[in-house]
Design an enzyme around this catalytic site. Structure first.
Site, PDB file in Angstrom:
ATOM      1  N   TYR A 109      42.179  38.554  30.960  1.00 36.62           N
ATOM      2  CA  TYR A 109      43.625  38.341  30.937  1.00 36.62           C
ATOM      3  C   TYR A 109      44.104  38.111  29.507  1.00 36.62           C
ATOM      4  CZ  TYR A 109      43.629  37.545  36.003  1.00 36.62           C
ATOM      5  OH  TYR A 109      43.518  37.685  37.358  1.00 36.62           O
ATOM      6  N   TYR A 148      35.620  39.630  37.055  1.00 34.06           N
ATOM      7  CA  TYR A 148      35.292  38.688  35.978  1.00 34.06           C
ATOM      8  C   TYR A 148      34.643  37.434  36.566  1.00 34.06           C
ATOM      9  CZ  TYR A 148      39.781  36.621  37.431  1.00 34.06           C
ATOM     10  OH  TYR A 148      40.824  36.095  38.159  1.00 34.06           O
ATOM     11  N   ARG A 158      35.099  36.967  40.498  1.00 31.97           N
ATOM     12  CA  ARG A 158      36.249  37.443  41.251  1.00 31.97           C
ATOM     13  C   ARG A 158      36.182  38.956  41.365  1.00 31.97           C
ATOM     14  NH1 ARG A 158      40.773  35.502  42.386  1.00 31.97           N
ATOM     15  NH2 ARG A 158      40.063  36.478  44.292  1.00 31.97           N
ATOM     16  N   HIS A 161      41.325  42.558  41.234  1.00 34.09           N
ATOM     17  CA  HIS A 161      42.511  42.235  42.027  1.00 34.09           C
ATOM     18  C   HIS A 161      43.753  42.264  41.157  1.00 34.09           C
ATOM     19  CE1 HIS A 161      41.209  38.364  40.334  1.00 34.09           C
ATOM     20  NE2 HIS A 161      42.483  37.999  40.374  1.00 34.09           N
ATOM     21  N   HIS A 163      47.610  40.320  41.084  1.00 32.30           N
ATOM     22  CA  HIS A 163      48.438  39.246  41.617  1.00 32.30           C
ATOM     23  C   HIS A 163      49.848  39.775  41.883  1.00 32.30           C
ATOM     24  CE1 HIS A 163      45.616  35.959  40.457  1.00 32.30           C
ATOM     25  NE2 HIS A 163      45.276  36.816  39.507  1.00 32.30           N
TER      26      HIS A 163
END
Length: 243
Positions: A109, A148, A158, A161, A163
């Site tokens: 991110y 990640y 995770r 995905h 959000h």
């Protein structure tokens, strides 16, 4: 028919995970210590906010280019994500604000507290938004995010995905959720996903690959419909959003 004077459907809370799910470690501290209290909604919560397209920028729905330098684009597999925002009866919800954010193709991110060692993509910001049309349709272009690691257990990861934050016809239809990708084996190994009580419920968070919408030599397409409130509401893991 709805069961509230406001016209909003009641959620079926048994469809959602419990707030306290110890295998998902952060739920221990953030879960409520007392039983929730139900309070009636107000007029402003039932009727607002209202969003119009004049808040959108020309590339808000194009995450491949909206943070890129001129002539550049984000690195990674290019995809189209599309679908409809619906109510309990399957009716499209017009003028819903759909906001998205995600990791880059390496699973990192763009955030000052990000700790994963994967590199940043200088041409990818990882966020965008769109407003649904009169039938509840939305669409945006992006790159497929990478998985990640996260500090939950000794080796927890995770799955890939995206959000989503959705404002429907009112604050009472607010939903925050996550979209996963069809065929990803890591979905079934994720402790967060593991808090969801049934496979049927988990599958409401999995976007289907749609080769009919693929752009040849450019981007694959994934279809993800979102239901706001009611017994078929798209969920978010162990957190009840909205009223």
């Amino acid at each position: 028919m709805t069961d509230k004077p406001s016209g909003l459907f009641h959620r079926d809370r048994s469809w959602h995970p419990a707030a306290l799910t110890p295998p998902y470690k952060t739920s221990v501290k953030r879960s409520p210590a007392a039983a929730p209290i139900s309070m009636p909604s107000t007029l402003s919560e039932d009727t607002g906010p209202v969003f119009t397209r004049d808040i959108l920028g020309p590339q808000d729905a194009d995450l491949i280019h909206n943070f890129a330098s001129e002539g550049q684009s984000a690195i990674g597999p290019r995809i189209i994500v599309y679908g409809r925002v619906l109510d309990e009866n399957g009716r499209g919800i017009p003028n819903a604000l759909v906001e998205v954010w995600q990791a880059n193709a390496g699973g990192r991110y763009r955030h000052k507290k990000e700790s994963y060692l994967a590199p940043l993509d200088p041409n990818f910001g990882g966020c965008g938004r769109v407003i649904t049309d009169e039938h509840g349709n939305y669409e945006f272009h992006t790159i497929q995010p990478g998985p990640y690691p996260w500090p939950n257990g000794p080796n927890d990861w995770r799955p890939a995905h995206i959000h989503f934050s959705i404002f429907g016809a009112s604050f009472g239809q607010r939903l925050i959720t996550q979209m996963y990708f069809e065929g990803d084996p890591m979905i079934w190994q994720c402790p967060i996903v593991g808090t969801i009580p049934s496979r049927e419920a988990i599958e409401t968070l999995v976007a289907a690959l749609d080769m009919r919408r693929t752009v040849p030599m450019d981007a694959r397409a994934y279809k993800f419909d979102i239901v706001l409130r009611g017994v078929r509401q798209t969920m978010f893991e162990n957190r009840m959003e909205g009223l």
